[in-house]
Write a protein that holds these residues in place. Structure first.
Motif, PDB file in Angstrom:
ATOM      1  N   CYS A 136       0.829  -1.210   0.000  1.00  0.00           N
ATOM      2  CA  CYS A 136       0.000   0.000   0.000  1.00  0.00           C
ATOM      3  C   CYS A 136       0.859   1.254   0.000  1.00  0.00           C
ATOM      4  O   CYS A 136       0.572   2.212  -0.728  1.00  0.00           O
ATOM      5  CB  CYS A 136      -0.934   0.002   1.212  1.00  0.00           C
ATOM      6  SG  CYS A 136      -2.244  -1.233   1.115  1.00  0.00           S
ATOM      7  N   VAL A 140       0.791   4.126  -2.881  1.00  0.00           N
ATOM      8  CA  VAL A 140       0.487   5.532  -2.606  1.00  0.00           C
ATOM      9  C   VAL A 140       1.637   6.422  -3.083  1.00  0.00           C
ATOM     10  O   VAL A 140       1.396   7.487  -3.653  1.00  0.00           O
ATOM     11  CB  VAL A 140       0.181   5.742  -1.107  1.00  0.00           C
ATOM     12  CG1 VAL A 140       0.135   7.217  -0.753  1.00  0.00           C
ATOM     13  CG2 VAL A 140      -1.140   5.077  -0.747  1.00  0.00           C
ATOM     14  N   ILE A 150      -4.725  10.137  -6.184  1.00  0.00           N
ATOM     15  CA  ILE A 150      -4.897  10.167  -4.728  1.00  0.00           C
ATOM     16  C   ILE A 150      -6.379  10.371  -4.394  1.00  0.00           C
ATOM     17  O   ILE A 150      -6.918   9.739  -3.485  1.00  0.00           O
ATOM     18  CB  ILE A 150      -4.039  11.288  -4.088  1.00  0.00           C
ATOM     19  CG1 ILE A 150      -2.561  11.012  -4.297  1.00  0.00           C
ATOM     20  CG2 ILE A 150      -4.364  11.462  -2.618  1.00  0.00           C
ATOM     21  CD1 ILE A 150      -2.033   9.820  -3.548  1.00  0.00           C
ATOM     22  N   ILE A 151      -7.034  11.237  -5.139  1.00  0.00           N
ATOM     23  CA  ILE A 151      -8.468  11.477  -4.928  1.00  0.00           C
ATOM     24  C   ILE A 151      -9.244  10.195  -5.236  1.00  0.00           C
ATOM     25  O   ILE A 151     -10.153   9.817  -4.479  1.00  0.00           O
ATOM     26  CB  ILE A 151      -8.954  12.657  -5.802  1.00  0.00           C
ATOM     27  CG1 ILE A 151      -8.261  13.935  -5.343  1.00  0.00           C
ATOM     28  CG2 ILE A 151     -10.470  12.778  -5.762  1.00  0.00           C
ATOM     29  CD1 ILE A 151      -8.409  15.100  -6.297  1.00  0.00           C
ATOM     30  N   THR A 152      -8.890   9.502  -6.308  1.00  0.00           N
ATOM     31  CA  THR A 152      -9.552   8.241  -6.660  1.00  0.00           C
ATOM     32  C   THR A 152      -9.382   7.216  -5.547  1.00  0.00           C
ATOM     33  O   THR A 152     -10.345   6.543  -5.151  1.00  0.00           O
ATOM     34  CB  THR A 152      -8.968   7.688  -7.982  1.00  0.00           C
ATOM     35  OG1 THR A 152      -9.129   8.668  -9.001  1.00  0.00           O
ATOM     36  CG2 THR A 152      -9.653   6.402  -8.385  1.00  0.00           C
ATOM     37  N   ILE A 153      -8.174   7.092  -5.031  1.00  0.00           N
ATOM     38  CA  ILE A 153      -7.906   6.152  -3.932  1.00  0.00           C
ATOM     39  C   ILE A 153      -8.740   6.524  -2.711  1.00  0.00           C
ATOM     40  O   ILE A 153      -9.381   5.659  -2.096  1.00  0.00           O
ATOM     41  CB  ILE A 153      -6.398   6.140  -3.581  1.00  0.00           C
ATOM     42  CG1 ILE A 153      -5.587   5.522  -4.716  1.00  0.00           C
ATOM     43  CG2 ILE A 153      -6.151   5.399  -2.270  1.00  0.00           C
ATOM     44  CD1 ILE A 153      -4.086   5.726  -4.592  1.00  0.00           C
ATOM     45  N   ALA A 154      -8.745   7.808  -2.361  1.00  0.00           N
ATOM     46  CA  ALA A 154      -9.471   8.255  -1.165  1.00  0.00           C
ATOM     47  C   ALA A 154     -10.976   8.032  -1.306  1.00  0.00           C
ATOM     48  O   ALA A 154     -11.619   7.515  -0.375  1.00  0.00           O
ATOM     49  CB  ALA A 154      -9.172   9.730  -0.899  1.00  0.00           C
ATOM     50  N   VAL A 155     -11.536   8.393  -2.455  1.00  0.00           N
ATOM     51  CA  VAL A 155     -12.978   8.216  -2.663  1.00  0.00           C
ATOM     52  C   VAL A 155     -13.348   6.735  -2.596  1.00  0.00           C
ATOM     53  O   VAL A 155     -14.329   6.347  -1.946  1.00  0.00           O
ATOM     54  CB  VAL A 155     -13.427   8.848  -4.007  1.00  0.00           C
ATOM     55  CG1 VAL A 155     -14.839   8.435  -4.372  1.00  0.00           C
ATOM     56  CG2 VAL A 155     -13.317  10.365  -3.930  1.00  0.00           C
ATOM     57  N   THR A 156     -12.551   5.893  -3.247  1.00  0.00           N
ATOM     58  CA  THR A 156     -12.822   4.449  -3.216  1.00  0.00           C
ATOM     59  C   THR A 156     -12.742   3.914  -1.785  1.00  0.00           C
ATOM     60  O   THR A 156     -13.619   3.166  -1.345  1.00  0.00           O
ATOM     61  CB  THR A 156     -11.836   3.696  -4.132  1.00  0.00           C
ATOM     62  OG1 THR A 156     -11.927   4.233  -5.446  1.00  0.00           O
ATOM     63  CG2 THR A 156     -12.146   2.209  -4.165  1.00  0.00           C
ATOM     64  N   ALA A 157     -11.694   4.296  -1.064  1.00  0.00           N
ATOM     65  CA  ALA A 157     -11.522   3.825   0.317  1.00  0.00           C
ATOM     66  C   ALA A 157     -12.673   4.282   1.207  1.00  0.00           C
ATOM     67  O   ALA A 157     -13.178   3.504   2.033  1.00  0.00           O
ATOM     68  CB  ALA A 157     -10.185   4.307   0.876  1.00  0.00           C
ATOM     69  N   ILE A 158     -13.113   5.505   1.033  1.00  0.00           N
ATOM     70  CA  ILE A 158     -14.210   6.025   1.855  1.00  0.00           C
ATOM     71  C   ILE A 158     -15.521   5.311   1.528  1.00  0.00           C
ATOM     72  O   ILE A 158     -16.250   4.886   2.431  1.00  0.00           O
ATOM     73  CB  ILE A 158     -14.340   7.557   1.676  1.00  0.00           C
ATOM     74  CG1 ILE A 158     -13.140   8.240   2.332  1.00  0.00           C
ATOM     75  CG2 ILE A 158     -15.663   8.071   2.258  1.00  0.00           C
ATOM     76  CD1 ILE A 158     -12.988   9.710   1.964  1.00  0.00           C
TER      77      ILE A 158
END
Length: 186
Positions: A136, A140, A150-158
């Motif tokens: 991970c 990152v 980074i936004i894609t990762i954050a939105v998916t994780a949320i």
């Protein structure tokens, strides 16, 4: 002034080398974290595949049906030696564990009453989690080169991790957006 010698591309690995490396990883791995081990061996140690290709193969492997690491060794084997390389990697990766699982099932059945067995299983699982965390962190770091990722990762994780939305619908919506963003940077 000495001019730097360009790094020569790594030699194409022999089928036997692919088979035995995947066999070693398949036989010696327990509890997950295999993508971290594959990264270490194929990218860092052997230098058969660069980070970019590994990350792309990992992403594709995670989107395909089936076990991610099996998909990953197939992708890397195919990339290195074509369909025969993919076959060598997947056979090497699965043949040892097939027989190991049969033997370990017999051993676990024989040791089922001993209280130390769950402790050993937990220890192995925690080590595998450490390898997953390493993967991970590398992912990152790579994503930080392109801020929309980074936004894609954050939105998916949320959406999946916090709001518990189902993974497949989230991936079906986010993936095309992510691909479009990545396409624009080309």
């Amino acid at each position: 002034m000495i001019s730097p010698v360009p790094a020569s591309p790594p030699e194409t690995p022999r089928l036997r080398s692919l088979f035995f490396l995947c066999f070693k990883i398949g036989v010696l791995s327990f509890g997950g974290g295999l993508s971290g081990w594959l990264y270490r061996e194929f990218v860092l140690s052997k230098r058969w595949i660069d980070e970019e290709d590994f990350s792309s193969s990992l992403a594709i492997s995670q989107m395909l049906p089936g076990a991610n690491v099996v998909n990953l060794v197939i992708c890397m084997g195919e990339q290195l030696r074509g369909p025969v390389g993919a076959l060598a990697c997947v056979l090497g990766f699965l043949v040892g564990p097939f027989f190991a699982v049969v033997g370990l099932c017999q051993l676990f059945d024989a040791l089922a009453g001993y209280p130390l067995l769950p402790v050993i299983s937990d220890g192995v699982a925690f080590a595998a989690m450490g390898l997953l965390i390493i993967m991970c962190v590398h992912g990152v770091r790579r994503a930080m080169r392109f801020p929309p990722s980074i936004i894609t990762i954050a939105v998916t994780a949320i959406l999946v991790g916090i709001f518990r939305f189902p993974l497949i619908p989230v991936a079906c919506v986010i993936a095309p957006i992510s691909v479009a963003l990545a396409w624009r940077r080309i």
